[in-house]
Design a protein around this motif. Structure first.
Motif, PDB file in Angstrom:
ATOM      1  N   ALA A  29      68.988  57.351  35.231  1.00 34.36           N
ATOM      2  CA  ALA A  29      69.539  58.130  34.127  1.00 34.36           C
ATOM      3  C   ALA A  29      69.129  57.534  32.785  1.00 34.36           C
ATOM      4  O   ALA A  29      68.958  56.314  32.658  1.00 34.36           O
ATOM      5  N   ALA A  30      68.978  58.401  31.792  1.00 34.55           N
ATOM      6  CA  ALA A  30      68.594  57.940  30.455  1.00 34.55           C
ATOM      7  C   ALA A  30      69.663  57.049  29.863  1.00 34.55           C
ATOM      8  O   ALA A  30      70.866  57.261  30.080  1.00 34.55           O
ATOM      9  N   PRO A  31      69.282  56.029  29.117  1.00 35.96           N
ATOM     10  CA  PRO A  31      70.272  55.189  28.442  1.00 35.96           C
ATOM     11  C   PRO A  31      70.988  55.983  27.361  1.00 35.96           C
ATOM     12  O   PRO A  31      70.465  56.974  26.848  1.00 35.96           O
ATOM     13  N   THR A  32      72.177  55.553  27.019  1.00 33.19           N
ATOM     14  CA  THR A  32      72.956  56.260  25.993  1.00 33.19           C
ATOM     15  C   THR A  32      72.643  55.777  24.590  1.00 33.19           C
ATOM     16  O   THR A  32      72.914  56.482  23.617  1.00 33.19           O
ATOM     17  N   GLY A  33      72.092  54.578  24.485  1.00 37.78           N
ATOM     18  CA  GLY A  33      71.773  54.023  23.171  1.00 37.78           C
ATOM     19  C   GLY A  33      70.292  53.762  23.011  1.00 37.78           C
ATOM     20  O   GLY A  33      69.494  53.912  23.951  1.00 37.78           O
ATOM     21  N   LEU A  34      69.902  53.394  21.807  1.00 38.27           N
ATOM     22  CA  LEU A  34      68.506  53.079  21.496  1.00 38.27           C
ATOM     23  C   LEU A  34      68.061  51.845  22.277  1.00 38.27           C
ATOM     24  O   LEU A  34      68.748  50.825  22.280  1.00 38.27           O
ATOM     25  N   GLN A  35      66.887  51.940  22.920  1.00 41.61           N
ATOM     26  CA  GLN A  35      66.324  50.819  23.670  1.00 41.61           C
ATOM     27  C   GLN A  35      64.926  50.517  23.136  1.00 41.61           C
ATOM     28  O   GLN A  35      64.081  51.405  23.053  1.00 41.61           O
ATOM     29  N   THR A  36      64.711  49.260  22.780  1.00 45.16           N
ATOM     30  CA  THR A  36      63.419  48.845  22.224  1.00 45.16           C
ATOM     31  C   THR A  36      62.874  47.673  23.030  1.00 45.16           C
ATOM     32  O   THR A  36      63.557  46.667  23.193  1.00 45.16           O
ATOM     33  N   THR A  37      61.654  47.811  23.529  1.00 50.63           N
ATOM     34  CA  THR A  37      61.017  46.758  24.312  1.00 50.63           C
ATOM     35  C   THR A  37      59.633  46.489  23.747  1.00 50.63           C
ATOM     36  O   THR A  37      58.802  47.406  23.657  1.00 50.63           O
ATOM     37  N   VAL A  38      59.370  45.244  23.341  1.00 50.87           N
ATOM     38  CA  VAL A  38      58.039  44.862  22.866  1.00 50.87           C
ATOM     39  C   VAL A  38      57.175  44.572  24.090  1.00 50.87           C
ATOM     40  O   VAL A  38      57.440  43.633  24.838  1.00 50.87           O
ATOM     41  N   LEU A  39      56.144  45.383  24.281  1.00 51.41           N
ATOM     42  CA  LEU A  39      55.243  45.210  25.416  1.00 51.41           C
ATOM     43  C   LEU A  39      54.130  44.220  25.101  1.00 51.41           C
ATOM     44  O   LEU A  39      53.756  43.395  25.934  1.00 51.41           O
ATOM     45  N   ILE A  40      53.586  44.326  23.896  1.00 50.66           N
ATOM     46  CA  ILE A  40      52.574  43.379  23.390  1.00 50.66           C
ATOM     47  C   ILE A  40      53.068  42.860  22.050  1.00 50.66           C
ATOM     48  O   ILE A  40      53.394  43.656  21.162  1.00 50.66           O
ATOM     49  N   GLN A  41      53.126  41.554  21.912  1.00 50.28           N
ATOM     50  CA  GLN A  41      53.606  40.942  20.668  1.00 50.28           C
ATOM     51  C   GLN A  41      52.429  40.631  19.761  1.00 50.28           C
ATOM     52  O   GLN A  41      51.614  39.754  20.043  1.00 50.28           O
ATOM     53  N   GLY A  42      52.304  41.383  18.671  1.00 49.74           N
ATOM     54  CA  GLY A  42      51.250  41.126  17.703  1.00 49.74           C
ATOM     55  C   GLY A  42      51.596  39.954  16.811  1.00 49.74           C
ATOM     56  O   GLY A  42      52.700  39.407  16.859  1.00 49.74           O
ATOM     57  N   SER A  43      50.641  39.575  15.967  1.00 50.44           N
ATOM     58  CA  SER A  43      50.835  38.407  15.106  1.00 50.44           C
ATOM     59  C   SER A  43      50.665  38.719  13.625  1.00 50.44           C
ATOM     60  O   SER A  43      50.605  37.812  12.798  1.00 50.44           O
ATOM     61  N   GLY A  44      50.582  40.015  13.293  1.00 56.36           N
ATOM     62  CA  GLY A  44      50.377  40.391  11.897  1.00 56.36           C
ATOM     63  C   GLY A  44      51.659  40.458  11.099  1.00 56.36           C
ATOM     64  O   GLY A  44      52.720  39.981  11.534  1.00 56.36           O
ATOM     65  N   ALA A  45      51.559  41.055   9.921  1.00 58.91           N
ATOM     66  CA  ALA A  45      52.717  41.177   9.031  1.00 58.91           C
ATOM     67  C   ALA A  45      53.780  42.081   9.657  1.00 58.91           C
ATOM     68  O   ALA A  45      53.462  43.021  10.380  1.00 58.91           O
ATOM     69  N   PRO A  46      55.056  41.814   9.379  1.00 56.09           N
ATOM     70  CA  PRO A  46      56.124  42.647   9.934  1.00 56.09           C
ATOM     71  C   PRO A  46      56.268  43.968   9.186  1.00 56.09           C
ATOM     72  O   PRO A  46      55.956  44.073   8.003  1.00 56.09           O
ATOM     73  N   VAL A  47      56.752  44.964   9.889  1.00 51.51           N
ATOM     74  CA  VAL A  47      57.020  46.278   9.299  1.00 51.51           C
ATOM     75  C   VAL A  47      58.256  46.186   8.416  1.00 51.51           C
ATOM     76  O   VAL A  47      59.267  45.595   8.797  1.00 51.51           O
TER      77      VAL A  47
END
Length: 333
Positions: A209-227
């Protein structure tokens, strides 16, 4: 325009425009007429360029006009130490273009009062080649043959067939052409993501089942400037309906993406982060250039009322995979 954009409020305060340019727009600048026959200039050392890197004032170029060259050359005047420009890197540039065969300046970001946003590979060949492999923070002197510049001339810029171009280019900032960095995950408890020759393919796990809240998973971790929330972002992305698996938009394949003025759909997209749905804003702030992020967005943070184009059902949970290629301060205009 990124497909995950939120609805436009006609009463809202106008936001700065994001206007990437693929090629410097010629704007001829009058200068004294130079007489004489252009002669080959072999040594770029005969040219001096003064002025601060990315300064408020344009650099001053002293060259023995008129001249032509029979081979394109690229000279690093100020070495940088940042990211290396790739063949398709998005970037921010300050630049000045001079027709070396006449001594007339035909274009300048300094004259326009704002830097240029574009992608390497979208300029004239000599310009592209001189940028590739250079470091962010560098100033480059380019002497470009007619064949590597405007081989057929450019009447609006006063450039004729055979004219040599001189560019002074400051590489203010640059991103990446694809997600690159440390591999951290292949999904989460709801969605699997497989890399298919650089293109991520997301699949919802059967019976979950879909989660009820926002889910964020970093698959590849970059090394540049942050958003940063009030910046613009340049991304590749895909969006799917969690419940049906239907692809809503995919910039890697062009599916569902509105064509640009040239009819292109398979390309990174650019927008102000504040123009995008709340789920993207919350998930992407602080993530770094080069990262690949899996975002599962509940309908309350996406389109609670649904969306017409592209078609999204009310309160649909969205599965988004985002490659962050570049982030920069938006330009007013």
């Amino acid at each position: 325009m990124i497909g995950c954009s939120k609805a436009v409020d006609p009463t809202a305060t106008p936001t700065p425009t994001v206007t990437p340019s693929a090629t410097p727009t010629p704007t001829p600048t009058p200068s004294p007429t130079i007489t004489g026959t252009p002669t080959p200039l072999v040594d770029p050392g005969a040219i001096t360029v003064t002025g601060a890197f990315n300064g408020a004032d344009a650099p001053v170029v002293d060259a023995p006009y008129p001249f032509n060259v029979d081979k394109t050359s690229c000279t690093v005047l100020i070495p940088g130490s940042g990211n290396i420009v790739e063949a398709e890197s998005p970037m921010e540039l300050q630049y000045m273009g001079i027709n070396a065969s006449t001594g007339v300046q035909f274009d300048s970001s300094w004259s326009k009062g704002q830097s240029m946003l574009g992608m390497n590979g979208g300029f004239v060949p000599g310009f592209n080649n001189c940028l590739t492999g250079q470091a962010e923070g560098s100033r480059i002197l380019m002497l470009i043959t007619s064949a590597d510049g405007y081989a057929d001339g450019n009447d609006s810029a006063g450039i004729k067939v055979g004219d040599t171009l001189l560019f002074v280019v400051d590489i203010v900032s640059t991103g990446v052409s694809k997600a690159t960095g440390t591999h951290l995950a292949d999904g989460n408890q709801w969605v699997d993501v497989v890399d298919n020759d650089g293109v991520p393919v997301a699949t919802v796990k059967p019976g979950v089942a879909a989660p009820t809240g926002l889910q964020t998973t970093v698959l590849i971790q970059g090394s540049g400037a942050p958003v940063v929330l009030d910046h613009a972002i340049y991304v590749n992305f895909s969006i799917q309906d969690y419940a049906t698996g239907h692809t809503i938009e995919n910039s890697w394949t062009g599916e569902g993406v509105t064509p640009d003025q040239y009819g292109q759909t398979v390309q990174p997209q650019i927008d102000l982060l504040t123009n995008l749905i709340p789920g993207w804003q919350q998930a992407l702030v602080g993530k770094k250039i080069g990262s690949r992020v899996l975002i599962i967005v509940p309908g309350s943070l996406a389109y609670p009322q649904g969306n017409a184009t592209p078609s999204i059902a009310p309160n649909a949970t969205l599965v988004c995979v985002v490659d962050i290629l570049f982030t920069f301060v938006p330009q007013s205009g």
